[in-house]
Design an enzyme around this catalytic site. Structure first.
Site, short mmCIF file in Angstrom:
data_model
loop_
_atom_site.label_atom_id
_atom_site.label_comp_id
_atom_site.label_asym_id
_atom_site.label_seq_id
_atom_site.Cartn_x
_atom_site.Cartn_y
_atom_site.Cartn_z
N HIS A 41 0.83 -1.22 0.00
CA HIS A 41 0.00 0.00 0.00
C HIS A 41 0.86 1.26 0.00
CE1 HIS A 41 -3.33 -2.69 1.25
NE2 HIS A 41 -2.38 -3.25 1.97
N SER B 15 15.73 21.40 -16.52
CA SER B 15 14.54 22.21 -16.80
C SER B 15 14.99 23.50 -17.47
CB SER B 15 13.84 22.51 -15.48
OG SER B 15 13.12 23.72 -15.58
N LYS C 66 16.91 21.60 -11.42
CA LYS C 66 16.21 20.35 -11.73
C LYS C 66 17.08 19.29 -12.41
CE LYS C 66 12.37 19.36 -11.32
NZ LYS C 66 11.15 19.80 -11.98
N GLU D 217 10.39 8.29 -17.07
CA GLU D 217 9.02 8.78 -17.30
C GLU D 217 8.55 8.41 -18.70
OE1 GLU D 217 8.49 13.02 -15.83
OE2 GLU D 217 10.60 12.68 -15.41
#
Ligand code: ARG
Length: 459
Positions: A156, A277, A283, A290
């Protein structure tokens, strides 16, 4: 320009309609397979005496020239010639003249295109199998480095019990081994020859399909001509296997993305597999992970696209089938690239062992250890569970963890508790003591790694 099938038509062709019907923009990927199929077919035509040997030699010569030109990217394919089959045939005419017209004896584009796709998919699946092996090797090597790296195991998405990071990696190894097994088994159904089924009903010519199958290295032959030209199960099976494989990669990517976050800091991906970024200078984004997660959606789309195309099609060939190719190519390329990226990403990632271990030391993931300890002292497990639950609550209220409870307090509750309880509560020992077969115990992880290495050595 006159169509190769133009005899029956006297209406004018419209370029914009031709463009809608054409597949050459994408099926040119099948050029080499198409030529190989034609080479085998023409050899069979000569072998059976259907066409004279001299004509076959001319055609073979022409096809070999085209083979060479395709490999050098020298052929410009045209929409007027609709698809790869007619484009190649038209170029063959340019190379060798009218004798080229004998190539299509006892053949239809229906069995031709199916053959091309079987050839394509066989090569592709073999290439994918290779890439899966490489990724499995990377996983085993990484797992071996991290047998003793302790991290939180989750259920979970909550800390559950400490585990070995090597165990976590070997879980993906197991998934990928099944993916490899599925793909290997699918080869049985991909490695089949449709050619010789002609348009749908076979042919009046005395063809020799065994000969063609042997020439093309196929392991078997479709036994029903209607099925041969209208079966796309082999592509659906590939897309299904690919979807399951991508789902596995996607799950792993999801974990990597989480683990790279400021909150986790369990791993760090190298710069090669990250991007920055354009506005936020600090970043470092796990873009590749992804993208694999995102591309999994495309692969599912390819599967559902083809399932939907197929569901209402009567036997045998229907032009709808032309829509089977782009998804197949897309999935093949996506899977091959994703496997490569995944292997590179895992091979080079930095694992923050200390952060992982610390995450197991300030939590209650050792609660099961305490319950097991009590159960081993003869207290029924349900009762032990209840006692530990209350101790967890008390600890939360007092702002500490189970390992911080003094022995005197433990003994107030259960007099049998002794000093050795603290040793049991360490997360390292919690992992170490899980000797059950297939569990996270270091000895078990080592056994998995040894077995995996043996598997990989014989592949
Ligand atoms: N381009 C076609 C396809 O991909 C080849 C087969 C065409 N057959 C036909 N009867 N029109 O399906």
């Amino acid at each position: 320009m006159a169509k190769l099938w133009g005899g029956r038509f006297d209406g004018k062709n419209e370029a914009w309609i031709d463009a809608f019907g054409a597949s050459i923009t994408f099926d040119q990927k099948l050029a080499q397979q198409d030529i190989r199929g034609s080479l085998a077919h023409v050899k069979m035509l000569a072998h059976t005496g259907i066409i004279p040997e001299a004509d076959a030699q001319e055609i073979i010569k022409g096809l070999k020239i085209l083979q060479e030109k395709v490999s050098k990217n020298e052929l410009a394919f045209t929409i007027e010639n609709e698809d790869i089959h007619l484009n190649i045939e038209s170029y063959l005419h340019q190379e060798i003249g009218a004798v080229a017209g004998k190539l299509h004896t006892a053949r239809s584009r229906n069995d031709q295109v199916a053959t091309d796709m079987h050839l394509y998919l066989k090569e592709t699946v073999l290439a994918i199998l290779d890439k899966i092996t490489q990724l499995r090797e990377v996983l085993v090597a990484k797992a071996e480095e991290h047998i003793y790296t302790v991290m939180p195991g989750y259920t979970h998405m909550q800390h559950a019990q400490p585990i070995s990071f090597g165990h976590h990696l070997m879980a993906y190894y197991a998934m990928l081994s099944r993916d490899q097994e599925r793909m290997t088994e699918s080869l049985k159904r991909i490695d089949l020859l449709p050619l010789g089924s002609a348009a749908l009903a076979g042919t009046t010519f005395p063809i020799d399909r065994e000969f063609t199958a042997k020439e093309l290295g196929f392991n078997g032959i479709y036994s029903n001509s209607l099925d041969a030209v209208s079966d796309r199960d082999f592509i659906l099976e590939f897309l299904s296997d690919a979807s399951i494989l991508m789902m596995h990669l996607s799950r792993f990517c999801e974990e990597l993305i989480l683990w790279c976050s400021h909150e986790f800091k369990f791993v760090e991906l190298t710069d090669t597999f990250s991007t920055g970024s354009s506005i936020m200078p600090q970043k470092k984004n796990p873009d590749m992970a992804e993208l694999i997660r995102g591309k999994t959606g495309r692969v599912y789309g390819d599967l559902f696209g083809l399932l939907t195309i197929m569901k209402g099609l009567p036997l045998a060939y229907n032009k709808d089938f032309q829509e089977d190719k782009e998804g197949m190519f897309d999935t093949a390329e996506t899977v091959l690239k994703s496997l490569e990226i995944m292997a590179g990403m895992i091979h080079t990632m930095k694992v923050n062992e200390t952060v992982m271990l610390e995450a197991t030391e300030k939590d209650f993931s050792n609660a099961t250890e305490l319950a097991d300890y009590l159960a081993a002292k003869g207290i029924p497990f349900r009762e032990a569970h209840e006692i530990v639950g209350r101790l967890v609550l008390e600890s939360i209220q007092q702002g500490h963890y189970l390992q911080d409870i003094p022995l005197s307090r433990y003994q107030e509750i259960v007099p049998e508790i002794e000093e050795d309880v603290y040793e049991k509560l360490s997360s390292y020992n919690a992992v170490k003591n899980r000797h059950s077969l297939g569990g996270t115990g270091f000895d078990q992880v080592k056994a998995q790694i040894t077995a995996a290495k043996q598997e990989l050595a014989v592949e």
